[in-house]
Design a protein around this motif. Structure first.
Motif, mmCIF file in Angstrom:
data_model
loop_
_atom_site.group_PDB
_atom_site.id
_atom_site.type_symbol
_atom_site.label_atom_id
_atom_site.label_comp_id
_atom_site.label_asym_id
_atom_site.label_seq_id
_atom_site.Cartn_x
_atom_site.Cartn_y
_atom_site.Cartn_z
ATOM 1 N N ARG A 297 -0.022 -2.241 7.015
ATOM 2 C CA ARG A 297 -1.413 -2.282 7.473
ATOM 3 C C ARG A 297 -2.081 -0.902 7.434
ATOM 4 O O ARG A 297 -3.285 -0.797 7.638
ATOM 5 N N GLN A 298 -1.303 0.143 7.168
ATOM 6 C CA GLN A 298 -1.867 1.494 7.097
ATOM 7 C C GLN A 298 -2.093 1.972 5.654
ATOM 8 O O GLN A 298 -2.381 3.146 5.431
ATOM 9 N N PHE A 305 -3.584 -5.614 2.662
ATOM 10 C CA PHE A 305 -2.578 -6.169 3.574
ATOM 11 C C PHE A 305 -3.011 -6.078 5.047
ATOM 12 O O PHE A 305 -2.333 -6.603 5.920
ATOM 13 N N ARG A 306 -4.125 -5.413 5.299
ATOM 14 C CA ARG A 306 -4.497 -5.041 6.665
ATOM 15 C C ARG A 306 -4.681 -6.248 7.583
ATOM 16 O O ARG A 306 -4.275 -6.224 8.750
ATOM 17 N N TYR A 307 -5.306 -7.315 7.087
ATOM 18 C CA TYR A 307 -5.668 -8.436 7.971
ATOM 19 C C TYR A 307 -4.807 -9.688 7.741
ATOM 20 O O TYR A 307 -5.195 -10.790 8.121
ATOM 21 N N LEU A 308 -3.656 -9.503 7.118
ATOM 22 C CA LEU A 308 -2.774 -10.642 6.891
ATOM 23 C C LEU A 308 -1.991 -10.979 8.153
ATOM 24 O O LEU A 308 -1.680 -10.096 8.971
ATOM 25 N N ASP A 368 0.997 5.652 0.027
ATOM 26 C CA ASP A 368 -0.049 5.465 -0.980
ATOM 27 C C ASP A 368 0.392 4.452 -2.032
ATOM 28 O O ASP A 368 1.558 4.431 -2.437
ATOM 29 N N PRO A 369 -0.573 3.628 -2.519
ATOM 30 C CA PRO A 369 -0.280 2.758 -3.665
ATOM 31 C C PRO A 369 -0.452 3.551 -4.954
ATOM 32 O O PRO A 369 -1.197 4.535 -4.999
#
Length: 613
Positions: A297-298, A305-308, A368-369
Motif C-alpha cells: 500500500r506504500q 494496490f493501495r485500496y485493495l 519502487d516499481p
C-alpha cells in the motif's frame, strides 16, 4: 409489364434484382444500427424459415408435382455436394469471414481437425508414446493454443513452470543464463520444451524465446494433475522419468541441488505421486508473500494496490515471484516487450534514457516499481533498467495482472485512476511519441475495455486467422457470390417454364436481408470500410440479376425434367446453407428464440403463397 411478359431475359433480370436488393438494404441497416445478438438471431432464423418454405413449395413441390422424383433426389444431392466442395475451397482462402455463420462453421471444423492432430502428436512425446488413446484424447481436450510474434519471450529464468509446451508451428530457441543467455537449442514443429521444470514443479532455469511467428500448444499443470489420480499409466511414466540420469543431472546442474537432495526429493515425490496424485516440487518458488503485503500500500509510484482488500492483495502476492539479481544485471532495454512489472525489495536499480542522453539517470530504491508505465500500456520499453547493486525484486507477470483485473473491481478502478493521471499522458507524449489527441483516445479506449479485463483488447484466434489470409476480401466476395448463384439460376430456369412464384421471390428476398445484415455487421467489426461493404453487396445484387438472365438463355430449350434437376440442385445447395450456416449462427446468438422465429418465417411464406393464388 408488357416488356417483362414478352422478354424473359429482362423479366429474369428484374426479378433477380428484386430478390437480391435486400442485400444492400441489409448492409445499410447493419452500418446504421447495432442490434443485440438476439435480434440478429431472430432475423437470421426468420429468413431461414422463409427460405425453407420457399424451397419446399416452389422447388421441391414443383418437382414432386411433375413426377420428377429421380431428378429431385439426384439434383439435391449433387447441389449439396457441389456447394460443400466449393464452399470449402473459398473458406480456406479466407472466404469464411463473409458472415458469422460461415466463420463459426469453419473454425469449428478447424478445431476438430486440430484436436485429432493433437491426439496424434502426443504419441511423439516419450512420456505419452505408449499411452492409451483415451488418455491422449483427455490431454488433447485441455490443451490451449497461443500465437507468439517473433522475439517473444515465453518464459524467463525463475518463472513458475505452470505449463508444458509443444511447438505446433514456427521455431523457439532456448537461452542459457549460465552462458550469458547464449542459444543452446532450437525447437521445431512438434518439439516439446519446459518438460524438466514442468515434471519437477520447479521454476524455469532457461529462457524460451520465439525466432519467428510461432503457434504453441500449452498443457496447463492443473489440468494435467487432475488426470494423475485416475491414470496409473501416467504416474508410472512420470516415476520412470524421475529415475533417469537426465533428470538427476538437470536438478543438480540447473536447480543447484546436490545428489543427496535429489535422492531425498525423489523418494518423497514418488510416495506423494502414488498416494495423492500430485507432483511434489523439487524446488519451491520463492515469493516472500508477507514482506510484499507490508509494503504494497506504500508503493506511491504505482498506487494500484493501495485500496485493495486484504484477500485481493494476498491473491496478487501469491502470484509474485521473488528473484535475486547481481549488480549490473539488465532487467530490460529499449524495444523489448514489457510483459512483467518489477518491484524492488532490496537494492537499487538505475533507469537510463538512451534516446535522451542529456536526461540524468533515475535511481529507484526499495518500494519502487520498475517499468510500470510500459507494463500497464503494453508498449515496448523505451528505457534501460540496470541493477546498481545486488538487488532482490518481486516480479508480476502480465498474464497474472490481467487475470486479476478480471477478478477485482477495486484493482480495475485503481488502474483506471492511474491511466487518467497526467503522468500517463506525459509518458505517451514523450516516450511513445503520441499526439495529444492519440494519447487521449488511447486512455479512453483503455478505460472502456477494463470491463473485459484487458487494458487493450487481446489479439483473438480470428484476428490471427485473418492475418494468414491476405486475399480474404476477394475470397469473401467470391463466397457471397457463390451463395447467390443457385438462387439466380433458379429464377431464370423457372421463368422459362412458368411465371415466377411470389412465394419463391419473397422467400429469397426475406432470407437475403438477414444474411447481408449479419455479414455486413461482421465485416464492419473486421475493419472493412463502408464503401467496400456497399460495393460488395451492390455488385452481388447486380450479378444476381445478370445470372438470372443467363439462366433463361441456358434453359430456354431444355426439357422440363432438366429444369427440375437444376431447381433440385439449387434446393440442395440452399438447404445446405440453411443447415450448416444460417441456423447454427442463429442458435449461437439467440438460443431458444430460434425455434419460434424459424416457424414464423416459414408461415410467412405459406401466407404469401396463399395470397398469390
Amino acid at each position: 409489364m408488357t416488356l417483362l411478359s414478352t422478354s424473359p431475359v429482362i423479366t429474369a433480370f428484374v426479378y433477380g434484382i428484386i430478390s437480391a436488393c435486400s442485400m444492400p438494404l441489409g448492409s445499410i441497416s447493419a452500418l446504421l444500427w447495432t442490434p443485440v445478438s438476439r435480434m440478429i438471431a431472430f432475423l437470421t432464423a426468420f429468413g431461414s424459415g422463409a427460405l425453407l418454405a420457399a424451397l419446399v413449395i416452389d422447388l421441391v413441390g414443383s418437382a414432386t408435382r411433375k413426377g420428377h422424383i429421380i431428378e429431385l433426389v439426384i439434383g439435391s444431392i449433387l447441389g449439396s455436394l457441389f456447394f460443400t466442395f466449393v464452399n470449402q475451397l473459398v473458406n480456406n482462402s479466407g472466404g469464411f469471414l463473409r458472415k458469422p455463420s460461415t466463420t463459426l462453421s469453419h473454425l469449428t471444423q478447424k478445431q476438430s481437425r486440430r484436436f485429432q492432430q493433437r491426439v496424434t502428436n502426443f504419441k511423439r512425446i516419450n512420456l505419452f508414446q505408449k499411452s492409451p488413446q483415451s488418455l491422449r484424447q483427455k490431454l488433447a481436450k485441455v490443451l490451449l493454443s497461443a500465437h507468439y510474434p517473433p522475439k517473444t519471450t515465453i518464459y524467463r529464468q525463475g518463472d513458475p513452470s505452470e505449463s508444458l509446451y509443444i511447438v505446433r508451428k514456427g521455431q523457439v530457441k532456448l537461452l542459457d543464463p549460465q552462458t550469458d543467455f547464449q542459444s543452446f537449442k532450437k525447437l521445431e514443429e512438434n518439439d516439446v520444451f519446459g518438460q524438466f521444470a514442468f515434471l519437477t514443479a520447479s521454476p524455469h532455469q532457461t529462457v524460451a524465446q520465439t525466432t519467428e511467428e510461432t503457434e504453441i500448444d500449452i498443457l496447463p499443470r492443473p489440468d494435467f494433475e487432475q488426470l494423475l489420480p485416475t491414470s496409473p499409466y501416467l504416474c508410472q511414466q512420470i516415476e520412470l522419468f524421475w529415475k533417469t540420469q537426465d533428470l538427476s543431472n538437470y536438478l543438480q546442474q540447473r536447480q543447484k541441488l546436490d545428489e543427496i537432495q535429489v535422492n531425498h526429493w525423489l523418494k518423497k515425490a514418488i510416495q506423494k505421486l502414488h498416494q495423492e496424485g500430485v507432483m511434489l516440487p523439487a524446488v519451491e518458488i520463492e515469493r516472500h508473500t508477507s514482506d510484499f503485503l507490508q509494503i504494497a500500500r506504500q508503493i506511491t509510484r504505482f498506487p494500484i494496490f493501495r485500496y485493495l482488500y486484504h484477500h485481493e492483495l494476498l491473491e496478487i502476492a501469491q502470484r509474485l515471484t521473488y528473484h535475486h539479481r547481481k549488480d549490473g544485471h539488465v532487467f530490460f532495454q529499449p524495444e523489448e516487450d514489457s510483459d512483467r512489472l518489477f518491484i524492488i525489495h532490496q537494492g537499487e536499480i538505475e533507469i537510463v534514457y538512451p534516446h535522451h542522453l542529456q536526461k540524468p539517470p533515475l535511481v529507484l530504491k526499495p518500494g519502487d516499481p520498475v517499468g510500470e508505465l510500459s507494463f500497464v500500456t503494453g508498449a515496448k520499453h523505451t528505457v534501460s533498467a540496470i541493477a546498481l547493486t545486488d538487488v532482490q525484486v518481486w516480479v508480476l507477470r502480465k498474464r497474472d495482472f490481467e487475470e486479476m483485473l478480471q477478478q477485482s473491481k477495486n484493482l480495475e478502478d485503481s488502474v483506471k485512476k492511474f491511466l487518467e493521471q497526467p503522468k500517463m499522458e506525459n509518458y505517451l507524449l514523450k516516450q511513445q511519441n503520441f499526439t495529444s489527441s492519440q494519447a487521449g483516445q488511447w486512455v479512453e479506449k483503455a478505460c472502456q475495455s477494463m470491463n473485459a479485463g484487458h487494458l487493450i483488447p487481446s489479439t483473438s484466434t480470428l484476428s490471427n486467422t485473418v492475418a494468414q489470409h491476405k486475399d480474404a476480401p476477394m475470397a469473401i466476395w467470391l463466397g457471397l457470390l457463390m451463395d447467390g448463384i443457385p438462387e439466380a439460376l433458379t429464377i431464370g430456369a423457372h421463368i422459362i417454364t412458368a411465371p415466377l412464384s411470389p412465394s419463391l421471390l419473397a422467400g429469397l428476398f426475406i432470407s437475403n436481408y438477414p444474411e447481408a445484415f449479419s455479414s455486413s455487421h461482421g465485416m464492419k467489426e473486421q475493419g472493412f470500410s463502408v464503401r467496400k461493404i456497399l460495393i460488395m453487396w451492390s455488385s452481388i445484387m447486380l450479378i444476381t440479376g445478370i445470372l438470372a438472365s443467363v439462366g433463361t438463355i441456358l434453359f430456354a430449350n431444355v426439357p422440363e425434367n432438366w429444369v427440375s434437376l437444376v431447381g433440385a440442385m439449387a434446393a440442395g445447395a440452399m438447404l445446405t446453407v440453411i443447415s450448416e450456416t444460417m441456423l447454427p449462427e442463429a442458435y449461437a446468438k439467440g438460443g431458444s428464440i430460434v425455434g419460434m422465429s424459424t416457424v414464423l418465417g416459414f408461415l410467412s411464406i405459406i401466407v404469401i403463397n396463399t395470397w398469390g393464388h
